[in-house]
Design a protein around this motif. Structure first.
Motif, mmCIF file in Angstrom:
data_model
loop_
_atom_site.group_PDB
_atom_site.id
_atom_site.type_symbol
_atom_site.label_atom_id
_atom_site.label_comp_id
_atom_site.label_asym_id
_atom_site.label_seq_id
_atom_site.Cartn_x
_atom_site.Cartn_y
_atom_site.Cartn_z
ATOM 1 N N LEU A 15 -19.492 -28.833 24.594
ATOM 2 C CA LEU A 15 -18.265 -29.178 24.935
ATOM 3 C C LEU A 15 -18.112 -29.504 23.068
ATOM 4 O O LEU A 15 -16.656 -28.888 22.754
ATOM 5 C CB LEU A 15 -17.976 -30.443 25.742
ATOM 6 C CG LEU A 15 -18.574 -29.989 27.028
ATOM 7 C CD1 LEU A 15 -19.087 -31.450 28.326
ATOM 8 C CD2 LEU A 15 -17.560 -29.955 28.026
ATOM 9 N N GLN A 16 -18.516 -30.310 22.820
ATOM 10 C CA GLN A 16 -17.182 -30.824 21.526
ATOM 11 C C GLN A 16 -17.993 -29.001 20.782
ATOM 12 O O GLN A 16 -16.441 -29.629 20.181
ATOM 13 C CB GLN A 16 -19.166 -31.433 20.534
ATOM 14 C CG GLN A 16 -17.852 -31.804 18.976
ATOM 15 C CD GLN A 16 -19.619 -32.952 18.778
ATOM 16 O OE1 GLN A 16 -20.435 -33.126 19.217
ATOM 17 N NE2 GLN A 16 -19.032 -32.848 17.534
ATOM 18 N N ALA A 17 -18.450 -28.765 20.847
ATOM 19 C CA ALA A 17 -18.295 -27.134 20.096
ATOM 20 C C ALA A 17 -17.393 -26.520 20.890
ATOM 21 O O ALA A 17 -16.846 -25.394 20.237
ATOM 22 C CB ALA A 17 -19.753 -26.543 20.202
ATOM 23 N N GLY A 18 -16.257 -26.960 21.570
ATOM 24 C CA GLY A 18 -15.914 -25.334 22.686
ATOM 25 C C GLY A 18 -16.000 -25.044 23.557
ATOM 26 O O GLY A 18 -15.323 -23.681 23.659
ATOM 27 N N ALA B 152 -15.150 -28.305 16.776
ATOM 28 C CA ALA B 152 -14.396 -28.951 17.590
ATOM 29 C C ALA B 152 -12.700 -28.661 16.723
ATOM 30 O O ALA B 152 -11.804 -28.972 17.158
ATOM 31 C CB ALA B 152 -14.741 -30.289 17.416
ATOM 32 N N ALA B 153 -12.680 -27.920 15.160
ATOM 33 C CA ALA B 153 -11.581 -28.215 14.995
ATOM 34 C C ALA B 153 -10.469 -27.200 15.710
ATOM 35 O O ALA B 153 -9.104 -27.550 15.804
ATOM 36 C CB ALA B 153 -11.502 -27.217 13.406
ATOM 37 N N GLY B 154 -11.217 -26.356 16.278
ATOM 38 C CA GLY B 154 -9.905 -25.292 16.890
ATOM 39 C C GLY B 154 -9.455 -23.798 16.550
ATOM 40 O O GLY B 154 -9.324 -22.987 17.154
ATOM 41 N N SER B 155 -9.225 -24.031 15.368
ATOM 42 C CA SER B 155 -9.098 -22.755 14.648
ATOM 43 C C SER B 155 -9.536 -22.222 12.997
ATOM 44 O O SER B 155 -9.808 -23.515 12.223
ATOM 45 C CB SER B 155 -7.610 -22.750 14.031
ATOM 46 O OG SER B 155 -6.747 -22.099 13.019
ATOM 47 N N ALA B 156 -10.427 -21.200 13.390
ATOM 48 C CA ALA B 156 -10.761 -20.605 11.893
ATOM 49 C C ALA B 156 -9.866 -21.275 11.164
ATOM 50 O O ALA B 156 -10.601 -21.623 9.900
ATOM 51 C CB ALA B 156 -11.431 -19.064 12.355
#
Length: 465
Positions: free
Chosen positions: A418-421, A368-372
């Protein structure tokens, strides 16, 4: 260079077939009088199959593992490999009576037919005077969950169960590990004590595509197969920090690091690796040196598992069959989809994930962080137990930066997806219909029914070696 694909990856020659499952390599929609006919596929999904129809007029390719002729006598195939090891003496010259032998075998997450391979290896050991009591079969779990007794029994086979000790490798219990000095560029190595105490180490397993190592088999059975948590975490971290998709690429930094560590610090004197078809039939076998024999095995595996496609697709649907027990394993399907998708396309993962997200509780949270890159900046401040799921999540986030990802899974809730994007859908057909509405009638589609086992290869790539 396209970050998704290593420039040295190979492929096979495409062929057109009817849209039915046989052992065919590529299924394309045949021409109907008014255009392209519908394509119908049954997708492997755990023990079931789920239907999918791609409507008339849509350009679609279905990539199956390549059809190969398998030897009629697999016993002879295994004997031939053991009689003619690659860059190593025969097994009978590596060991003598009274020595302790560790047989490292891959775990339940791989479909390798271990019960048909181990008896041949053990017979060779017996010829030297090694007894059953001198042999221990260690199931290389890496960071996977422990195998149950029933799973262990199934994995090694009834003929060996009760005769030879069978154990899971240790991952977290430091009292059962040994600390070895690392190489200058890496941390110290924690390894299962039973591996170090053995006089001879033999790796037995299958050669299949792998997210970080490129291919399973070879030295991977030791590192990370029977390594401690801190050591295991080093490999996904290196994978997460590498911007291109290494699925099916044997020449990659993770593979190079693990082979350096194994040969310089731990030791793996011999391997027996096999290439098998999706039906479990043995195609080829190699034995000998843990690097040289493995490289020959990868070349043979490409003949079955590298499949060409015509054009990068707007929509790629992939299962992660047969590695579909949890989301941790099912990520292989997304990596396969990424290799066939265009930038900005949609990848649809179809995987039951009956064991949920997998063995690492915070895996979904990290996704869920959005950016690697932002996620990886946290890695050095975390303990190894958290570095591992963080690193694997970072690799998945890199895919999300290139693709929209949808998921069909009974084992994950919509909220978890959804949590996993990612976007949840109840069926493959629902997910495909939604994607086709997005891209319109000119959309190109690729379907990969065995996503954990197929390396999609663009037709412009180099041919299979």
């Amino acid at each position: 260079m396209d970050q998704r694909q290593h420039p040295r990856r190979g492929g096979g020659q495409p062929r057109a077939h009817r849209a039915v499952r046989s052992a065919d390599q590529v299924v394309v929609a045949p021409k109907a009088e008014g255009g392209l006919s519908p394509v119908r596929v049954e997708l492997p999904y755990g023990s079931r199959r789920l239907p999918l129809e791609i409507p008339e007029g849509i350009s679609a390719e279905v990539l199956w593992p390549r059809f190969v002729e398998v030897p009629a006598d697999e016993e002879a195939l295994l004997r031939e490999a053991l009689d003619h090891p690659i860059d190593a003496p025969p097994l009978e010259k590596l060991v003598h009576g009274g020595q302790r032998v560790a047989l490292l075998a891959d775990d339940i997450s791989r479909a390798t037919p271990i019960p048909r391979i181990l008896p041949h290896v053990i017979d060779r050991l017996h010829r030297t005077g090694v007894r059953d009591g001198d042999i221990q079969i260690i199931l290389a779990l890496g960071s996977h969950r422990p195998m149950t007794e029933a799973e262990q029994r199934s994995k090694v086979g009834e003929a060996l169960w009760g005769r030879i000790a069978v154990v899971n490798s240790e991952f977290r219990d430091r009292s059962k590990m040994v600390r070895l000095p690392g190489l200058p560029e890496g941390p110290d190595i924690w390894i299962d004590r039973r591996i170090v105490e053995a006089d001879l180490r033999i790796g037995v397993g299958g050669i299949l595509p792998h997210p970080a190592a490129g291919w399973s088999g070879g030295a991977k059975i030791v590192l990370p197969g029977v390594a401690g948590e801190e050591t295991v975490a080093a490999f996904p971290l290196l994978h997460g920090r590498t911007p291109w998709n290494m699925f099916g690429a044997v020449d990659n930094p993770v593979r190079q690091a693990m082979e350096s560590w194994v040969t310089a610090r731990v030791g793996l004197e011999y391997i027996v690796n096999v290439v098998f078809t999706p039906e479990g039939r043995l195609y080829r076998a190699v034995a000998g040196h843990c690097i040289e024999a493995h490289r020959r095995g990868v070349t043979l595996a490409r003949e079955v598992l590298c499949v060409r496609f015509g054009h990068r697709a707007d929509i790629v649907m992939a299962t992660s069959y047969p590695a579909d027990s949890d989301l941790w394993q099912a990520g292989k399907g997304l990596l396969a989809a990424d290799l066939a998708a265009r930038e900005g396309g949609t990848a649809i993962l179809v995987a039951p994930c009956y064991e949920g997200a997998g063995p690492h509780p915070r895996y979904l949270e990290y996704m869920a962080a959005g950016s690697a890159d932002a996620l990886l900046q946290q890695a050095d401040r975390l303990p190894p137990a958290e570095q591992l799921p963080l690193a694997v999540a970072a690799a998945t986030l890199r895919l999300q930066e290139r693709l929209r990802i949808a998921v069909v899974s009974d084992g994950l809730t919509p909220d978890q997806i959804l949590q996993a994007g990612m976007t949840p859908f109840p069926t493959p057909q629902d997910a495909m219909d939604d994607a086709l509405r997005r891209y319109g009638p000119g959309a190109r589609v690729v379907v990969i029914p065995h996503g954990a086992e197929v390396i999609p290869t663009a037709s412009s790539s180099h041919p299979i070696a």
